[in-house]
Scaffold this motif. Structure first.
Motif, PDB file in Angstrom:
ATOM      1  N   SER A  81       7.024   6.146  -0.530  1.00 51.15           N
ATOM      2  CA  SER A  81       5.739   6.058  -1.223  1.00 51.15           C
ATOM      3  C   SER A  81       5.952   6.091  -2.752  1.00 51.15           C
ATOM      4  CB  SER A  81       4.824   7.192  -0.754  1.00 51.15           C
ATOM      5  OG  SER A  81       3.538   7.088  -1.320  1.00 51.15           O
ATOM      6  N   ILE A  82       5.166   6.905  -3.465  1.00 53.61           N
ATOM      7  CA  ILE A  82       5.248   6.933  -4.923  1.00 53.61           C
ATOM      8  C   ILE A  82       6.415   7.795  -5.431  1.00 53.61           C
ATOM      9  CG2 ILE A  82       2.796   6.473  -5.250  1.00 53.61           C
ATOM     10  CD1 ILE A  82       2.363   9.451  -5.671  1.00 53.61           C
ATOM     11  N   ALA A  92       8.684   6.028  -7.924  1.00 58.68           N
ATOM     12  CA  ALA A  92       8.355   5.937  -9.350  1.00 58.68           C
ATOM     13  C   ALA A  92       9.127   6.972 -10.153  1.00 58.68           C
ATOM     14  CB  ALA A  92       6.857   6.114  -9.555  1.00 58.68           C
ATOM     15  N   HIS A 122       0.127  -5.522  -7.396  1.00 58.84           N
ATOM     16  CA  HIS A 122      -0.479  -4.689  -8.432  1.00 58.84           C
ATOM     17  C   HIS A 122       0.297  -3.381  -8.614  1.00 58.84           C
ATOM     18  CE1 HIS A 122      -3.301  -1.545  -9.812  1.00 58.84           C
ATOM     19  NE2 HIS A 122      -3.717  -2.488 -10.648  1.00 58.84           N
ATOM     20  N   ASN A 123       0.631  -2.726  -7.499  1.00 60.00           N
ATOM     21  CA  ASN A 123       1.350  -1.449  -7.561  1.00 60.00           C
ATOM     22  C   ASN A 123       2.757  -1.625  -8.141  1.00 60.00           C
ATOM     23  OD1 ASN A 123      -0.847  -0.124  -6.420  1.00 60.00           O
ATOM     24  ND2 ASN A 123      -0.084  -0.390  -4.330  1.00 60.00           N
ATOM     25  N   ASN A 159      10.451  -3.687  -2.566  1.00 54.20           N
ATOM     26  CA  ASN A 159       9.090  -3.642  -2.021  1.00 54.20           C
ATOM     27  C   ASN A 159       8.648  -5.015  -1.529  1.00 54.20           C
ATOM     28  OD1 ASN A 159       7.352  -1.006  -2.269  1.00 54.20           O
ATOM     29  ND2 ASN A 159       8.702  -1.007  -4.065  1.00 54.20           N
ATOM     30  N   PRO A 196       1.669   2.366   3.186  1.00 54.64           N
ATOM     31  CA  PRO A 196       2.669   2.925   2.264  1.00 54.64           C
ATOM     32  C   PRO A 196       4.083   2.795   2.820  1.00 54.64           C
ATOM     33  CG  PRO A 196       1.569   4.685   3.434  1.00 54.64           C
ATOM     34  CD  PRO A 196       0.858   3.418   3.828  1.00 54.64           C
ATOM     35  N   LEU A 240       2.476  -2.162 -11.843  1.00 54.23           N
ATOM     36  CA  LEU A 240       2.074  -0.929 -12.519  1.00 54.23           C
ATOM     37  C   LEU A 240       3.276  -0.010 -12.739  1.00 54.23           C
ATOM     38  CD1 LEU A 240      -0.234   0.808 -13.623  1.00 54.23           C
ATOM     39  CD2 LEU A 240      -0.527   1.742 -11.321  1.00 54.23           C
ATOM     40  N   VAL A 241       4.098   0.136 -11.695  1.00 48.97           N
ATOM     41  CA  VAL A 241       5.289   0.987 -11.827  1.00 48.97           C
ATOM     42  C   VAL A 241       6.245   0.403 -12.860  1.00 48.97           C
ATOM     43  CG1 VAL A 241       7.341   1.835 -10.623  1.00 48.97           C
ATOM     44  CG2 VAL A 241       5.113   1.922  -9.496  1.00 48.97           C
ATOM     45  N   ASP A 266      -1.013  -3.600   5.123  1.00 45.33           N
ATOM     46  CA  ASP A 266      -0.645  -3.069   3.801  1.00 45.33           C
ATOM     47  C   ASP A 266      -0.709  -1.544   3.823  1.00 45.33           C
ATOM     48  OD1 ASP A 266       0.084  -2.951   1.213  1.00 45.33           O
ATOM     49  OD2 ASP A 266      -1.845  -3.559   0.380  1.00 45.33           O
ATOM     50  N   ASP A 288      -2.578  -6.069  -3.537  1.00 46.46           N
ATOM     51  CA  ASP A 288      -2.429  -4.651  -3.865  1.00 46.46           C
ATOM     52  C   ASP A 288      -0.965  -4.274  -4.067  1.00 46.46           C
ATOM     53  OD1 ASP A 288      -5.132  -4.234  -3.800  1.00 46.46           O
ATOM     54  OD2 ASP A 288      -5.170  -3.533  -1.712  1.00 46.46           O
ATOM     55  N   THR A 289      -0.086  -4.848  -3.249  1.00 48.41           N
ATOM     56  CA  THR A 289       1.343  -4.561  -3.400  1.00 48.41           C
ATOM     57  C   THR A 289       1.863  -5.071  -4.743  1.00 48.41           C
ATOM     58  OG1 THR A 289       1.699  -4.677  -1.007  1.00 48.41           O
ATOM     59  CG2 THR A 289       3.628  -4.953  -2.428  1.00 48.41           C
TER      60      THR A 289
END
Length: 407
Positions: free
Chosen positions: A108-109, A112, A151-152, A138, A104, A155-156, A102, A148-149
């Motif tokens: 990455s971010i 977003a 979750h991210n 993703n 990036p 969130l986005v 897991d 975690d993936t």
């Protein structure tokens, strides 16, 4: 006098564009640094280097596009999203361990910022579309996504949709505030004009009417005309007869609002009183409910024209000294307008005789108009006691207003 124009410029949205510009630059630098310090994990480093080069050039070259809503075009958003999706899908190509470890993605971010651009430009629906594609990419790139993936990704998605909704609410608030400010400014200007006109023009017209009536002869006619103009001017000052609209001209700078004239939508309702108000005068008294009397625009105009035809008959047949009264009644399912005069009345059989002689004023100008609207026109006249014309127009249901009066 030059036309007065008030411009209101507000912007809740613009700070979001400036924040997005900084966010894209910072996340670009962050993604490049992650790639640089984690370069040892890449099986195909040239893929990562090529993507980082494209991402950096694109981000820096398109900074003006994210400075406001006008420059942020749909074409830019599509290319921006394609680059973000490509970077995510290229991650397992550059780093085969991504699907088992897991780590990036290449952008990455930075991705977003793409979803946020959609949110600020088009609202929460656009944000949901872009963030959903980013989330799907993703999940595909991970193969077996971890908690975690997920979750991210969630969130986005939630953050971008929330920002889009906030932007829509902010735009609606700007329009409401701009309209309130324009109405306040117009009201103050109308009050100022009313004071000035009352102190000068209206007083002069009232004096001319009184003196002309007292002198008689040609002066009496002049006084009558002055009285009619006084009534019309008071009506204009009190409310105005031209529809106004408040429009946004430049979303990138917030709500830029001007007071402009707008072509009337024939499918919308208009207030019948605004069409009948000019008919009032020194010898014509208008009585209305004191509240708007909405009718579809075609029906309202035809009804006002029928009232005008009835008043024309009063002037022609009842004499210049005859008085007329217009009564407007709104009964919910129908609107009734009554025109009454104190003239000599119409002799029995005179209307039938007039129609036979080819004079179709009452038959066509009044009854014909009302018949086309689905209404009725009833004329009651007693010799020596004046004439009364009652005009009835049915009001169509709300969902059929656009078709009313267009038969």
């Amino acid at each position: 006098m030059a036309r007065r124009e008030r411009v209101v410029r507000m912007s809740v949205e613009q700070p979001l564009w400036r924040a997005l510009t900084g966010y894209r630059v910072l996340t670009m630098v962050y993604a490049v640094l992650l790639g640089f310090f984690g370069r040892d994990r890449f099986e195909r480093p040239w893929v990562a280097v090529a993507f980082f080069a494209v991402m950096c050039v694109w981000t820096l070259a398109t900074l003006p596009q994210v400075s406001g809503a006008i420059r942020c075009t749909k074409r830019f958003l599509v290319v921006d999203l394609v680059i973000a999706l490509t970077g995510i899908l290229l991650t397992p190509v550059a780093d085969e361990q991504t699907q088992t470890v897991d780590g990036p993605t290449l952008p990455s971010i930075w991705t977003a910022g793409v979803a946020l651009a959609y949110a600020i430009k088009g609202g929460w629906r656009w944000a949901a579309f872009a963030s959903s594609l980013i989330a799907a990419a993703n999940l595909v790139a991970r193969g077996e996504p971890s908690l975690d993936t997920l979750h991210n990704v969630l969130l986005v998605w939630v953050a971008s949709v929330a920002v889009g909704y906030i932007v829509e609410v902010a735009r609606a608030s700007e329009r409401t505030l701009a309209r309130a400010l324009e109405i306040e400014a117009a009201t103050r200007e109308r009050e100022r004009l009313a004071r000035d006109i009352h102190d000068s023009v209206l007083q002069v017209l009232a004096m001319v009417q009184r003196r002309g009536t007292a002198l008689g002869g040609e002066a009496a006619e002049l006084g009558r005309m002055a009285g009619e103009q006084e009534v019309a001017l008071r009506t204009l000052v009190a409310g105005g007869l031209t529809r106004r609209s408040h429009v946004s001209e430049d979303e990138s700078e917030g709500a830029v609002v001007r007071l402009v004239e707008e072509p009337e939508d024939m499918s919308e309702d208009i207030d019948l009183r605004t069409l009948l108000a000019p008919r009032a005068g020194a010898k014509v008294t208008l009585s209305d409910p004191g509240a708007p009397v909405p009718l579809p625009a075609p029906a309202a105009r035809e009804l006002a024209a029928a009232v005008g035809a009835a008043l024309d008959n009063v002037r022609v047949h009842a004499g210049t000294d005859a008085r007329a009264w217009i009564l407007v009644e709104d009964w919910g399912d129908e609107v009734i307008v009554t025109v009454r005069d104190d003239g000599p009345g119409i002799p029995e059989g005179r209307l039938v005789q007039a129609e036979g002689e080819g004079r179709m004023g009452v038959a066509l100008s009044i009854r014909g108009r009302l018949r086309d609207l689905g209404g009725t026109a009833e004329l009651i006249s007693v010799p020596g006691q004046g004439t009364e014309v009652e005009l009835k127009v049915p009001r169509a249901p709300r969902d059929k207003r656009g078709k009313a009066g267009t038969k």
